[in-house]
Write a protein that holds these residues in place. Structure first.
Motif, PDB file in Angstrom:
ATOM      1  N   PRO A 149     -46.844 -50.318   9.809  1.00  0.00           N
ATOM      2  CA  PRO A 149     -47.587 -49.513   8.399  1.00  0.00           C
ATOM      3  C   PRO A 149     -46.394 -48.372   8.201  1.00  0.00           C
ATOM      4  O   PRO A 149     -45.688 -48.685   9.088  1.00  0.00           O
ATOM      5  N   THR A 150     -46.603 -47.468   7.320  1.00  0.00           N
ATOM      6  CA  THR A 150     -45.647 -46.566   6.496  1.00  0.00           C
ATOM      7  C   THR A 150     -46.030 -45.645   6.685  1.00  0.00           C
ATOM      8  O   THR A 150     -47.383 -45.086   6.569  1.00  0.00           O
ATOM      9  N   LEU A 151     -45.069 -44.272   6.813  1.00  0.00           N
ATOM     10  CA  LEU A 151     -45.948 -43.171   6.028  1.00  0.00           C
ATOM     11  C   LEU A 151     -45.974 -42.761   5.410  1.00  0.00           C
ATOM     12  O   LEU A 151     -45.586 -43.641   4.400  1.00  0.00           O
ATOM     13  N   ARG A 152     -46.858 -42.157   4.954  1.00  0.00           N
ATOM     14  CA  ARG A 152     -47.768 -42.194   3.288  1.00  0.00           C
ATOM     15  C   ARG A 152     -46.811 -41.175   2.553  1.00  0.00           C
ATOM     16  O   ARG A 152     -46.861 -41.048   1.307  1.00  0.00           O
ATOM     17  N   ASP A 153     -46.555 -40.083   2.917  1.00  0.00           N
ATOM     18  CA  ASP A 153     -45.373 -39.585   2.325  1.00  0.00           C
ATOM     19  C   ASP A 153     -44.033 -38.612   2.989  1.00  0.00           C
ATOM     20  O   ASP A 153     -44.681 -39.136   4.418  1.00  0.00           O
ATOM     21  N   VAL A 154     -43.368 -38.884   2.215  1.00  0.00           N
ATOM     22  CA  VAL A 154     -41.971 -37.448   2.826  1.00  0.00           C
ATOM     23  C   VAL A 154     -42.810 -36.785   3.603  1.00  0.00           C
ATOM     24  O   VAL A 154     -42.015 -36.349   5.283  1.00  0.00           O
ATOM     25  N   GLY A 155     -43.798 -36.287   3.844  1.00  0.00           N
ATOM     26  CA  GLY A 155     -44.454 -34.689   4.501  1.00  0.00           C
ATOM     27  C   GLY A 155     -44.766 -35.068   5.597  1.00  0.00           C
ATOM     28  O   GLY A 155     -44.703 -34.867   6.661  1.00  0.00           O
TER      29      GLY A 155
ATOM     30  N   PRO B 114     -38.301 -44.853   9.994  1.00  0.00           N
ATOM     31  CA  PRO B 114     -38.614 -44.975   9.018  1.00  0.00           C
ATOM     32  C   PRO B 114     -37.921 -45.686   7.684  1.00  0.00           C
ATOM     33  O   PRO B 114     -36.650 -46.047   7.878  1.00  0.00           O
ATOM     34  N   PRO B 115     -38.505 -46.134   7.047  1.00  0.00           N
ATOM     35  CA  PRO B 115     -38.075 -46.589   6.519  1.00  0.00           C
ATOM     36  C   PRO B 115     -37.716 -45.703   5.437  1.00  0.00           C
ATOM     37  O   PRO B 115     -37.480 -45.088   4.464  1.00  0.00           O
ATOM     38  N   ALA B 116     -36.819 -47.461   3.834  1.00  0.00           N
ATOM     39  CA  ALA B 116     -35.699 -46.380   3.591  1.00  0.00           C
ATOM     40  C   ALA B 116     -36.082 -45.685   2.434  1.00  0.00           C
ATOM     41  O   ALA B 116     -35.933 -44.535   1.522  1.00  0.00           O
ATOM     42  N   ALA B 117     -37.428 -45.915   1.786  1.00  0.00           N
ATOM     43  CA  ALA B 117     -38.320 -45.110   0.782  1.00  0.00           C
ATOM     44  C   ALA B 117     -38.778 -43.555   1.368  1.00  0.00           C
ATOM     45  O   ALA B 117     -38.264 -42.762   0.138  1.00  0.00           O
ATOM     46  N   ASP B 118     -38.663 -43.836   2.669  1.00  0.00           N
ATOM     47  CA  ASP B 118     -39.280 -42.499   3.290  1.00  0.00           C
ATOM     48  C   ASP B 118     -38.088 -41.349   2.584  1.00  0.00           C
ATOM     49  O   ASP B 118     -37.624 -40.142   3.231  1.00  0.00           O
ATOM     50  N   LEU B 119     -37.018 -41.927   3.645  1.00  0.00           N
ATOM     51  CA  LEU B 119     -35.674 -41.344   4.080  1.00  0.00           C
ATOM     52  C   LEU B 119     -34.667 -41.370   2.209  1.00  0.00           C
ATOM     53  O   LEU B 119     -34.754 -39.719   2.432  1.00  0.00           O
ATOM     54  N   ARG B 120     -35.232 -42.025   1.147  1.00  0.00           N
ATOM     55  CA  ARG B 120     -34.620 -41.551   0.147  1.00  0.00           C
ATOM     56  C   ARG B 120     -35.283 -40.433  -0.826  1.00  0.00           C
ATOM     57  O   ARG B 120     -35.305 -39.661  -1.090  1.00  0.00           O
ATOM     58  N   ALA B 121     -37.065 -40.484   0.021  1.00  0.00           N
ATOM     59  CA  ALA B 121     -38.200 -39.263  -0.734  1.00  0.00           C
ATOM     60  C   ALA B 121     -37.631 -38.225   0.204  1.00  0.00           C
ATOM     61  O   ALA B 121     -38.151 -36.807  -0.375  1.00  0.00           O
ATOM     62  N   LEU B 122     -37.593 -38.237   1.273  1.00  0.00           N
ATOM     63  CA  LEU B 122     -36.862 -36.874   1.980  1.00  0.00           C
ATOM     64  C   LEU B 122     -35.956 -36.551   1.598  1.00  0.00           C
ATOM     65  O   LEU B 122     -34.506 -36.367   1.437  1.00  0.00           O
ATOM     66  N   VAL B 123     -36.152 -35.244   0.689  1.00  0.00           N
ATOM     67  CA  VAL B 123     -35.002 -33.651  -0.298  1.00  0.00           C
ATOM     68  C   VAL B 123     -34.467 -32.938   0.994  1.00  0.00           C
ATOM     69  O   VAL B 123     -34.738 -32.456   1.399  1.00  0.00           O
ATOM     70  N   PRO B 124     -32.810 -33.417   0.719  1.00  0.00           N
ATOM     71  CA  PRO B 124     -32.100 -32.234   1.746  1.00  0.00           C
ATOM     72  C   PRO B 124     -32.336 -31.157   1.859  1.00  0.00           C
ATOM     73  O   PRO B 124     -32.304 -31.153   2.898  1.00  0.00           O
ATOM     74  N   GLU B 125     -32.910 -30.313   1.259  1.00  0.00           N
ATOM     75  CA  GLU B 125     -33.111 -29.323   1.356  1.00  0.00           C
ATOM     76  C   GLU B 125     -33.936 -29.130   2.060  1.00  0.00           C
ATOM     77  O   GLU B 125     -34.519 -28.091   3.391  1.00  0.00           O
ATOM     78  N   ASP B 126     -35.248 -29.588   2.016  1.00  0.00           N
ATOM     79  CA  ASP B 126     -36.532 -29.613   2.897  1.00  0.00           C
ATOM     80  C   ASP B 126     -35.978 -30.346   4.225  1.00  0.00           C
ATOM     81  O   ASP B 126     -36.001 -29.209   5.659  1.00  0.00           O
ATOM     82  N   ALA B 127     -35.021 -31.337   4.644  1.00  0.00           N
ATOM     83  CA  ALA B 127     -34.533 -31.661   5.925  1.00  0.00           C
ATOM     84  C   ALA B 127     -34.129 -30.171   6.618  1.00  0.00           C
ATOM     85  O   ALA B 127     -34.281 -30.178   7.416  1.00  0.00           O
ATOM     86  N   ALA B 128     -33.320 -29.829   5.907  1.00  0.00           N
ATOM     87  CA  ALA B 128     -32.732 -28.619   6.037  1.00  0.00           C
ATOM     88  C   ALA B 128     -33.299 -27.375   6.362  1.00  0.00           C
ATOM     89  O   ALA B 128     -32.722 -26.398   7.599  1.00  0.00           O
ATOM     90  N   ARG B 129     -34.548 -27.255   6.189  1.00  0.00           N
ATOM     91  CA  ARG B 129     -35.391 -26.205   6.380  1.00  0.00           C
ATOM     92  C   ARG B 129     -35.963 -26.499   7.529  1.00  0.00           C
ATOM     93  O   ARG B 129     -35.800 -25.729   8.453  1.00  0.00           O
TER      94      ARG B 129
END
Length: 329
Positions: free
Chosen positions: A10-16, A296-311
């Motif tokens: 299973p993969t995470l459906r979205d970066v959220g 986490p698959p590369a697609a999830d890492l790529r979709a993760l916006v650094p600003e959201d992660a930093a928050r």
């Protein structure tokens, strides 16, 4: 012929989902000091690695003996201090458990190409004939790292592995326990504690030397600077500490997560490119004996916006483990 096929991972459906998963793990991790204490005492609660617990127990006893000698002039009360003061002081328990995880990862350093755990190539390369500040800092770090790992093999740890504020809090915890004894003299205890703390020099400690090397070498400089094979686990986490603002003990705790979701968020918050973050996660997973297919698959890492992660990481920095409802105090 059977038509059964192995289910797809299973993969995470979205970066959220990755952000939510990492935040849940961060909040649950606030309970780790209590879990360590419960299992060492030994009440049963959530399962933790037995080798990490065993080494943490050795660290607790080692620290207690040193404090007993410093505060009472004898190691005789070491076991009592271990039980009633060291294990009762949550910041110390959390840090010693993180140091146990760190020592385990360092022992696995051959998996990323190190000849010996205390000699990451990036540090070793700075030691030469030149007597400049960086060379001296590199040599001091190698000596400190070697001592840490040697002491850990003997289930022992030095007091200078603790930050000043943690050590001061631990000493206060010891004083509170010791002065309850009928033969204690609070004035003498205070004098012994003051003398012990005055002799503590944070600059001699390995954590300070890791950060000093990062500062002098200006780590991290670029994506190439994050090579686990060049840095090893301890220096890599020091770089993450410097960049993310999260304490090293929390960062090492993240290496308990089977999917490294929290760490993935930290790497993106630090601005690491997807390929660099993915490679670092793979290497750290190998050191921590985690399954690479759980990351986490590369697609999830790529979709993760650094600003959201930093928050999200900024919110973790604001969490007080002792005040959080999940801390079980």
């Amino acid at each position: 012929m059977s038509t059964d096929m192995a289910p797809a991972r299973p993969t995470l459906r979205d970066v959220g989902a990755l952000l939510r998963q990492a935040d849940v793990q961060a909040r649950q991790a606030m309970a780790v000091p209590a879990l360590v204490r419960h299992q060492l005492l030994p009440e049963q609660s959530q399962a933790l690695r037995e080798d990490d617990l065993s080494l943490t127990g050795g660290f607790v006893e080692s620290l207690a003996v040193q404090l007993a000698e410093a505060l009472t002039g004898s190691a005789e009360l070491g076991p009592d201090i271990a039980r009633h003061a060291v294990l009762a002081h949550a910041p110390t328990t959390r840090l010693l458990f993180a140091r146990a995880i760190e020592a385990r990862l360092c022992r696995q350093s051959s998996l990323v190409g190190h000849r010996t755990p205390e000699l990451p190539p990036r540090v070793e390369a700075q030691v030469g004939d030149a007597q400049d500040e960086l060379a001296e800092a590199a040599m001091a770090l190698i000596i400190a790292q070697s001592r840490f790992l040697s002491r850990a093999q003997a289930f022992a740890i030095d007091t200078d592995e603790l930050p000043p504020e943690t050590l001061h809090g631990l000493v206060r915890s010891c004083l509170a326990y010791l002065q309850e004894r009928p033969d204690s003299d609070p004035l003498e205890l205070n004098r012994a504690a003051a003398a012990f703390l005055q002799g503590f020099d944070e600059r001699r400690g390995r954590p300070h030397r890791l950060m000093r090397f990062c500062h002098l070498f200006e780590l991290p400089r670029s994506a190439e600077a994050w090579s686990l094979a060049e840095n090893g686990a301890s220096l890599t986490v020091a770089m993450l500490e410097r960049t993310s603002g999260l304490p090293a003990d929390l960062l090492f705790d993240m290496l308990r997560d089977a999917d490294l979701a929290r760490l993935a968020v930290v790497l993106r918050a630090c601005g690491l490119e997807t390929d660099v973050a993915a490679g670092l996660l793979q290497g750290l997973a190998a050191l921590a004996s985690l399954r690479p297919d759980a990351l986490p698959p590369a697609a999830d890492l790529r979709a993760l916006v650094p600003e959201d992660a930093a928050r999200l990481v900024a919110g973790w920095r604001n969490l007080d483990p002792l005040a959080h409802p999940g801390a079980l105090w």
